[in-house]
Design an enzyme around this catalytic site. Structure first.
Site, short mmCIF file in Angstrom:
data_model
loop_
_atom_site.label_atom_id
_atom_site.label_comp_id
_atom_site.label_asym_id
_atom_site.label_seq_id
_atom_site.Cartn_x
_atom_site.Cartn_y
_atom_site.Cartn_z
N GLY A 165 -42.62 0.82 -4.27
CA GLY A 165 -42.35 1.25 -5.63
C GLY A 165 -40.87 1.52 -5.93
O GLY A 165 -40.51 1.77 -7.08
N ILE A 203 -49.15 -6.75 -13.54
CA ILE A 203 -50.59 -6.54 -13.60
C ILE A 203 -50.81 -5.12 -14.12
O ILE A 203 -50.43 -4.15 -13.46
CB ILE A 203 -51.25 -6.68 -12.21
CG1 ILE A 203 -50.76 -7.95 -11.47
CG2 ILE A 203 -52.77 -6.63 -12.31
CD1 ILE A 203 -51.18 -9.24 -12.07
N GLU A 288 -47.81 -6.58 -0.48
CA GLU A 288 -46.86 -6.32 0.60
C GLU A 288 -47.64 -6.23 1.89
O GLU A 288 -48.85 -6.06 1.88
CB GLU A 288 -46.15 -4.96 0.40
CG GLU A 288 -45.20 -4.91 -0.76
CD GLU A 288 -44.56 -3.53 -0.95
OE1 GLU A 288 -44.63 -2.69 -0.03
OE2 GLU A 288 -44.00 -3.31 -2.02
N ARG A 292 -46.74 -1.01 10.21
CA ARG A 292 -46.80 0.27 10.92
C ARG A 292 -48.22 0.81 10.90
O ARG A 292 -49.07 0.29 10.16
CB ARG A 292 -45.89 1.28 10.21
CG ARG A 292 -46.35 1.53 8.77
CD ARG A 292 -45.64 2.67 8.09
NE ARG A 292 -46.25 3.00 6.81
CZ ARG A 292 -46.02 2.39 5.65
NH1 ARG A 292 -45.15 1.40 5.59
NH2 ARG A 292 -46.64 2.77 4.56
C1 MV4 Z 1 -46.93 -4.36 -9.12
C2 MV4 Z 1 -47.66 -3.72 -10.15
C3 MV4 Z 1 -48.11 -4.51 -11.18
N1 MV4 Z 1 -47.85 -5.83 -11.21
N2 MV4 Z 1 -46.70 -5.68 -9.19
C4 MV4 Z 1 -45.98 -0.37 -6.64
C5 MV4 Z 1 -45.59 -0.24 -5.24
C6 MV4 Z 1 -45.18 -1.59 -4.76
N3 MV4 Z 1 -45.81 -1.85 -3.52
C7 MV4 Z 1 -45.63 -2.53 -5.82
N4 MV4 Z 1 -46.16 -1.74 -6.89
C8 MV4 Z 1 -46.67 -2.33 -7.99
N5 MV4 Z 1 -46.47 -3.67 -8.07
C9 MV4 Z 1 -47.14 -6.38 -10.21
N6 MV4 Z 1 -46.90 -7.69 -10.26
C10 MV4 Z 1 -47.88 -2.35 -10.07
C11 MV4 Z 1 -47.39 -1.64 -9.00
C12 MV4 Z 1 -47.67 -0.23 -9.02
C13 MV4 Z 1 -48.56 0.35 -8.14
C14 MV4 Z 1 -49.17 -0.38 -7.13
C15 MV4 Z 1 -50.06 0.21 -6.26
C16 MV4 Z 1 -50.34 1.57 -6.40
C17 MV4 Z 1 -49.73 2.32 -7.37
C18 MV4 Z 1 -48.84 1.72 -8.25
C19 MV4 Z 1 -48.25 2.50 -9.23
C20 MV4 Z 1 -47.37 1.91 -10.09
C21 MV4 Z 1 -47.08 0.55 -9.99
#
Ligand code: MV4
Length: 452
Positions: A165, A203, A288, A292
């Protein structure tokens, strides 16, 4: 098998690793900062070495100090836990060059997955579903605009060396995109020493579902099912569970197979997690890979009966996996509530201090992973997670009622914790129905704010 290992970490995960090592008949060396001299991991380990001052950069992130401690105590391997040096490819490399086995993936595994654009390209090459977006790094505002035109708004800008994030920006139109793109580049440079960013379709209100995998050094890979990690606040997970109430058997099988394929395609070794985003229509996308052991590994252990930390140590020692995919059975339902020394009524502000009174829950279906004890001083220097409460029941409903009962048993004075917040989530109708997205926590907090 190793006869002695060093744990390059503190807190509950250091305790967790010491327990696994002990059960395998391995002697343990704890390292500790000046703030942690009376910490539980120091008391439980066979030996301990002070590695520096309280700030993590002087101790738990101090590679020369940790390597010196390992040489002085003559250990054969280092377990990094999570956080600190766990996903530092350079540290893993230094361990190997000092003839100390790093209990984790290879430096190459860590490096590729630490570069989120490279990870996405590797996942794509392995045939995994990925979110539509730029082919690679976006270098100019013209490229940013043409990418957005192609995939349509909303879009999200991500730092290539970000993850978890950090350095993300959501955009809804061309006017905002240019400014956001330039700011994202500047912030990425400042935070990660590299300005590379990429763009993908945003998304909206997804779920975060991740798959645990184990891979040995001989190319055998299995998955241990999923964890539902959607209940988060500002990218800090609060509650995790397995199985996910959002998956049916068909989607679960598909995602599990894909997670295994992902790990195999990069020659992954040791424990790892493939994270997916899932949209409202149950489409899912690779997000991702975490290289770990994770905080929430516990719920997977409850369902499978497999000790993931022992598996990590055995894999690092060169043992073969004893399971094929069909040998892994999933039974029951498990929930983890993380307990943070933070005040949920005050914007989750950290509340360090000395624990005067403590009662940890117990009884059927409850596991507690923690480093705290009565008289322990919660340090302001480190992460404020002080305990994990893990419930296990035959069904999700059972696991929830066991957890609610356990939350009521938890007494900790005079420190404020997130227990009252956990309680609220566990009685929320949407949570109980298993219907929630990553917007759940913010919505709950906003609703509370309105009635204040
Ligand atoms: C995103 C997304 C929506 N669309 N990618 C947050 C952490 C990082 N690993 C990627 N994240 C996100 N990527 C796309 N294309 C929304 C998030 C995200 C999120 C993802 C998982 C759990 C909580 C979240 C909170 C805000 C945004």
């Amino acid at each position: 098998m190793f006869s002695k290992i060093l744990i390059a970490n503190r807190g509950e995960v250091a305790v967790r690793v010491i327990r696994a090592a002990k059960e395998l008949g391995i002697r343990t060396v704890a390292v500790f900062s000046e703030a942690d001299a009376s910490s539980l991991h120091v008391k439980l380990a066979d030996e301990s070495v002070c590695i520096g001052k309280a700030p993590a950069s002087d101790s738990y992130l101090n590679i020369p100090s940790i390597i010196s401690a390992a040489e002085i105590t003559d250990v054969e391997a280092i377990h990094p836990g999570y956080g600190f040096l766990a996903e530092d490819a350079h540290f893993a490399e230094i361990c190997e060059s000092c003839q100390i086995k790093f209990i984790g993936p290879t430096p190459e595994n860590i490096r590729i997955m630490g570069d989120k654009m490279a990870a996405k390209n590797a996942a794509k090459k392995a045939g995994l579903p990925i979110t539509p977006g730029s082919k690679g790094i976006v270098n100019t505002k013209e490229e940013a605009l043409s990418t957005a035109k192609k995939i349509k708004y909303p879009v999200i800008i991500k730092a290539s060396l970000g993850g978890g994030g950090k350095g993300m920006r959501v955009c809804h139109n061309d006017v905002r995109l240019v400014g956001a793109f330039l700011t994202a580049q500047r912030e990425a440079e400042a935070a990660f020493g590299n300005p590379d960013v990429y763009i993908e379709k945003y998304i909206e209100e997804p779920r975060h579902i991740e798959f645990q995998i184990l891979a040995d050094s001989y190319g055998h890979v299995v998955h241990l099912g999923e964890r539902e990690c959607t209940i988060q606040r500002r990218h800090q997970k609060l509650i995790e569970e397995s199985p996910s109430p959002a998956l049916d058997a068909k989607v679960r099988k598909k995602m599990g197979d894909i997670a295994v394929r992902c790990a195999k395609s990069i020659g992954y070794v040791n424990a790892g997690t493939i994270e997916f985003l899932m949209d409202k229509n149950n489409n899912f996308y690779f997000m991702e890979m975490n290289t770990r052991i994770q905080v929430e590994h516990t719920v997977t252990e409850m369902l499978t009966g497999i000790d993931l930390v022992k598996e990590q140590i055995k894999i690092a020692a060169g043992e073969k996996l004893k399971y094929k995919q069909d040998d892994i059975k999933f039974r029951g339902s498990s929930i983890e509530c993380r307990v943070y020394a933070e005040d949920p009524d005050n914007d989750f502000r950290p509340c360090p201090g000395r624990i005067a009174a403590l009662n940890l829950p117990g009884g059927p279906g409850i596991r507690i992973d923690t480093h705290i004890y009565q008289g322990y001083e919660i340090s302001p220097y480190y992460d404020s997670m002080i305990a994990k409460i893990i419930s296990y029941g035959s069904s999700r409903r059972q696991a929830i009622s066991i957890m609610r009962r356990a939350l009521d048993e938890f007494i900790l004075e005079p420190i404020k914790t997130t227990i009252p917040f956990n309680r609220e989530v566990l009685s929320n109708p949407s949570f109980l129905r298993g219907r929630f997205t990553t917007a759940f926590v913010d919505k709950l907090l906003e609703a509370k704010e309105r009635i204040k």
